[in-house]
Motif scaffolding. Structure first.
Motif, PDB file in Angstrom:
ATOM      1  N   VAL A 155       5.939   9.241  -1.318  1.00 27.88           N
ATOM      2  CA  VAL A 155       6.745  10.060  -2.215  1.00 27.88           C
ATOM      3  C   VAL A 155       5.888  11.181  -2.814  1.00 27.88           C
ATOM      4  O   VAL A 155       4.667  11.119  -2.790  1.00 27.88           O
ATOM      5  N   TYR A 156       6.570  12.187  -3.376  1.00 22.44           N
ATOM      6  CA  TYR A 156       5.877  13.345  -3.944  1.00 22.44           C
ATOM      7  C   TYR A 156       5.422  13.118  -5.382  1.00 22.44           C
ATOM      8  O   TYR A 156       4.450  13.700  -5.832  1.00 22.44           O
ATOM      9  N   ASP A 157       6.167  12.287  -6.133  1.00 20.28           N
ATOM     10  CA  ASP A 157       5.808  12.053  -7.528  1.00 20.28           C
ATOM     11  C   ASP A 157       6.442  10.738  -8.000  1.00 20.28           C
ATOM     12  O   ASP A 157       7.163  10.080  -7.249  1.00 20.28           O
ATOM     13  N   GLU A 158       6.175  10.384  -9.252  1.00 17.44           N
ATOM     14  CA  GLU A 158       6.676   9.136  -9.817  1.00 17.44           C
ATOM     15  C   GLU A 158       8.204   9.094  -9.888  1.00 17.44           C
ATOM     16  O   GLU A 158       8.808   8.030  -9.773  1.00 17.44           O
ATOM     17  N   ASP A 159       8.849  10.250 -10.098  1.00 17.63           N
ATOM     18  CA  ASP A 159      10.317  10.276 -10.147  1.00 17.63           C
ATOM     19  C   ASP A 159      10.915   9.874  -8.802  1.00 17.63           C
ATOM     20  O   ASP A 159      11.916   9.149  -8.756  1.00 17.63           O
ATOM     21  N   HIS A 160      10.332  10.365  -7.711  1.00 14.51           N
ATOM     22  CA  HIS A 160      10.810   9.979  -6.379  1.00 14.51           C
ATOM     23  C   HIS A 160      10.534   8.495  -6.119  1.00 14.51           C
ATOM     24  O   HIS A 160      11.291   7.839  -5.403  1.00 14.51           O
ATOM     25  N   ALA A 161       9.452   7.975  -6.686  1.00 15.21           N
ATOM     26  CA  ALA A 161       9.108   6.563  -6.488  1.00 15.21           C
ATOM     27  C   ALA A 161      10.183   5.653  -7.072  1.00 15.21           C
ATOM     28  O   ALA A 161      10.449   4.577  -6.539  1.00 15.21           O
ATOM     29  N   LYS A 162      10.817   6.073  -8.167  1.00 15.59           N
ATOM     30  CA  LYS A 162      11.863   5.267  -8.793  1.00 15.59           C
ATOM     31  C   LYS A 162      13.085   5.134  -7.892  1.00 15.59           C
ATOM     32  O   LYS A 162      13.828   4.156  -7.985  1.00 15.59           O
ATOM     33  N   THR A 178      -0.685  13.469  -2.760  1.00 17.26           N
ATOM     34  CA  THR A 178      -1.274  14.559  -3.534  1.00 17.26           C
ATOM     35  C   THR A 178      -1.353  15.770  -2.617  1.00 17.26           C
ATOM     36  O   THR A 178      -2.077  15.742  -1.623  1.00 17.26           O
ATOM     37  N   ASP A 179      -0.584  16.811  -2.917  1.00 13.55           N
ATOM     38  CA  ASP A 179      -0.523  18.009  -2.067  1.00 13.55           C
ATOM     39  C   ASP A 179      -0.187  17.641  -0.621  1.00 13.55           C
ATOM     40  O   ASP A 179      -0.718  18.232   0.314  1.00 13.55           O
ATOM     41  N   GLY A 180       0.666  16.644  -0.430  1.00 13.06           N
ATOM     42  CA  GLY A 180       1.098  16.255   0.906  1.00 13.06           C
ATOM     43  C   GLY A 180       0.155  15.311   1.620  1.00 13.06           C
ATOM     44  O   GLY A 180       0.449  14.872   2.722  1.00 13.06           O
ATOM     45  N   ASP A 181      -0.978  14.985   1.022  1.00 13.53           N
ATOM     46  CA  ASP A 181      -1.963  14.111   1.659  1.00 13.53           C
ATOM     47  C   ASP A 181      -2.104  12.797   0.899  1.00 13.53           C
ATOM     48  O   ASP A 181      -1.797  12.711  -0.287  1.00 13.53           O
ATOM     49  N   VAL A 182      -2.602  11.808   1.610  1.00 14.08           N
ATOM     50  CA  VAL A 182      -2.931  10.510   1.025  1.00 14.08           C
ATOM     51  C   VAL A 182      -4.377  10.213   1.393  1.00 14.08           C
ATOM     52  O   VAL A 182      -4.776  10.381   2.548  1.00 14.08           O
ATOM     53  N   ILE A 183      -5.160   9.783   0.410  1.00 14.56           N
ATOM     54  CA  ILE A 183      -6.535   9.373   0.681  1.00 14.56           C
ATOM     55  C   ILE A 183      -6.473   7.905   1.091  1.00 14.56           C
ATOM     56  O   ILE A 183      -6.092   7.043   0.300  1.00 14.56           O
ATOM     57  N   LEU A 184      -6.835   7.642   2.341  1.00 16.94           N
ATOM     58  CA  LEU A 184      -6.677   6.311   2.908  1.00 16.94           C
ATOM     59  C   LEU A 184      -7.435   5.253   2.113  1.00 16.94           C
ATOM     60  O   LEU A 184      -6.890   4.204   1.801  1.00 16.94           O
ATOM     61  N   ALA A 185      -8.683   5.512   1.755  1.00 15.58           N
ATOM     62  CA  ALA A 185      -9.490   4.516   1.032  1.00 15.58           C
ATOM     63  C   ALA A 185      -8.842   4.147  -0.298  1.00 15.58           C
ATOM     64  O   ALA A 185      -8.824   2.967  -0.675  1.00 15.58           O
ATOM     65  N   ASP A 186      -8.297   5.110  -1.019  1.00 17.26           N
ATOM     66  CA  ASP A 186      -7.643   4.822  -2.301  1.00 17.26           C
ATOM     67  C   ASP A 186      -6.412   3.944  -2.103  1.00 17.26           C
ATOM     68  O   ASP A 186      -6.175   3.003  -2.872  1.00 17.26           O
ATOM     69  N   MET A 187      -5.638   4.247  -1.077  1.00 17.73           N
ATOM     70  CA  MET A 187      -4.430   3.478  -0.809  1.00 17.73           C
ATOM     71  C   MET A 187      -4.779   2.037  -0.428  1.00 17.73           C
ATOM     72  O   MET A 187      -4.204   1.082  -0.972  1.00 17.73           O
ATOM     73  N   VAL A 188      -5.751   1.859   0.461  1.00 25.36           N
ATOM     74  CA  VAL A 188      -6.151   0.521   0.900  1.00 25.36           C
ATOM     75  C   VAL A 188      -6.752  -0.261  -0.262  1.00 25.36           C
ATOM     76  O   VAL A 188      -6.450  -1.439  -0.452  1.00 25.36           O
ATOM     77  N   GLU A 189      -7.586   0.400  -1.065  1.00 30.13           N
ATOM     78  CA  GLU A 189      -8.214  -0.267  -2.200  1.00 30.13           C
ATOM     79  C   GLU A 189      -7.174  -0.814  -3.175  1.00 30.13           C
ATOM     80  O   GLU A 189      -7.271  -1.963  -3.627  1.00 30.13           O
ATOM     81  N   GLN A 190      -6.166  -0.029  -3.489  1.00 28.96           N
ATOM     82  CA  GLN A 190      -5.136  -0.481  -4.427  1.00 28.96           C
ATOM     83  C   GLN A 190      -4.349  -1.666  -3.863  1.00 28.96           C
ATOM     84  O   GLN A 190      -4.005  -2.593  -4.593  1.00 28.96           O
ATOM     85  N   GLU A 191      -4.071  -1.651  -2.572  1.00 23.50           N
ATOM     86  CA  GLU A 191      -3.347  -2.772  -1.955  1.00 23.50           C
ATOM     87  C   GLU A 191      -4.176  -4.055  -2.028  1.00 23.50           C
ATOM     88  O   GLU A 191      -3.645  -5.128  -2.312  1.00 23.50           O
ATOM     89  N   ILE A 192      -5.498  -3.949  -1.804  1.00 23.71           N
ATOM     90  CA  ILE A 192      -6.357  -5.132  -1.862  1.00 23.71           C
ATOM     91  C   ILE A 192      -6.440  -5.659  -3.292  1.00 23.71           C
ATOM     92  O   ILE A 192      -6.326  -6.861  -3.528  1.00 23.71           O
ATOM     93  N   ILE A 193      -6.631  -4.770  -4.256  1.00 18.78           N
ATOM     94  CA  ILE A 193      -6.735  -5.191  -5.654  1.00 18.78           C
ATOM     95  C   ILE A 193      -5.474  -5.926  -6.085  1.00 18.78           C
ATOM     96  O   ILE A 193      -5.535  -6.968  -6.752  1.00 18.78           O
ATOM     97  N   LEU A 194      -4.315  -5.418  -5.697  1.00 15.32           N
ATOM     98  CA  LEU A 194      -3.060  -6.072  -6.071  1.00 15.32           C
ATOM     99  C   LEU A 194      -2.894  -7.439  -5.410  1.00 15.32           C
ATOM    100  O   LEU A 194      -2.190  -8.306  -5.934  1.00 15.32           O
ATOM    101  N   ALA A 195      -3.550  -7.648  -4.267  1.00 17.59           N
ATOM    102  CA  ALA A 195      -3.406  -8.908  -3.538  1.00 17.59           C
ATOM    103  C   ALA A 195      -4.437  -9.963  -3.931  1.00 17.59           C
ATOM    104  O   ALA A 195      -4.304 -11.125  -3.536  1.00 17.59           O
ATOM    105  N   LEU A 196      -5.448  -9.583  -4.711  1.00 21.63           N
ATOM    106  CA  LEU A 196      -6.479 -10.551  -5.090  1.00 21.63           C
ATOM    107  C   LEU A 196      -5.891 -11.641  -5.985  1.00 21.63           C
ATOM    108  O   LEU A 196      -4.996 -11.382  -6.789  1.00 21.63           O
TER     109      LEU A 196
END
Length: 180
Positions: free
Chosen positions: A100-107, A119-137
């Motif tokens: 999604v483009y922003d938090e409003d679209h996420a809702k 962010t500006d049409g891009d996703v930083i892969l490491a940030d995305m993977v890191e957040q998924e792992i942290i949530l699964a711990l």
């Protein structure tokens, strides 16, 4: 009709990617990301050794959302709360991501998808993977009792701390004072 390209399957993952492009061409990627690239995650783990393996298949769904489904696996070392030593924890996650483009679209995203803000049409892969792992711990991790230091198990066990027989009432002193 989208042009279908063969899936990008290699061990060299992009540092950042445009999920719209991957979804429009129905591309896929998979590979390893070293755990030591995740700064926030490394502060939680007992060791930063190892890799996370990610596989994602991108597509545009019937409502024109950019989505990816796939999996994430990793073996991480977390701290046992009984003996304070490292314990191995295997993670195996099924991913359903909506970009999604922003938090409003996420809702507006269906509950089936975890939102990932671009962010500006891009996703930083490491940030995305890191957040998924942290949530699964796990919130609290333990060895099997036979895997912990025996002294730590003795002091961590609630049955060892309980006195034999009936416990005294902590308010009995107040009852005695009230009786006077």
């Amino acid at each position: 009709m989208a042009i279908l390209f063969p899936a990008m399957l290699n061990d060299t993952l992009p540092k950042h990617f445009d999920p719209r492009k991957y979804a429009n061409y129905e591309l896929a990627f998979e590979g390893y990301v070293p755990l030591n690239e995740f700064k926030e995650l490394c502060t939680i783990l007992a060791s930063n050794e190892g890799n996370a393996f990610i596989h994602l298949d991108f597509r545009v769904d019937e409502d024109r959302r950019y989505i990816a489904t796939g999996s994430l696996t990793a073996q991480v070392q977390v701290v046992c709360q009984r003996c304070m030593e490292a314990v191995t924890h295997d993670l195996a996650l099924d991913l359903s991501l909506g970009f999604v483009y922003d938090e409003d679209h996420a809702k507006n995203l269906p509950k089936d998808y975890d939102p990932v803000v671009m962010t500006d049409g891009d996703v930083i892969l490491a940030d995305m993977v890191e957040q998924e792992i942290i949530l699964a711990l796990p919130i609290v991790a333990y060895h099997e009792e036979s895997g912990c230091n025996p002294t730590a198990v003795k002091y961590a066990s609630s049955t060892d701390d309980a006195p034999d027989g009936e416990k005294p009432n902590p308010f009995s002193i107040l009852a005695q004072l009230k009786a006077k």
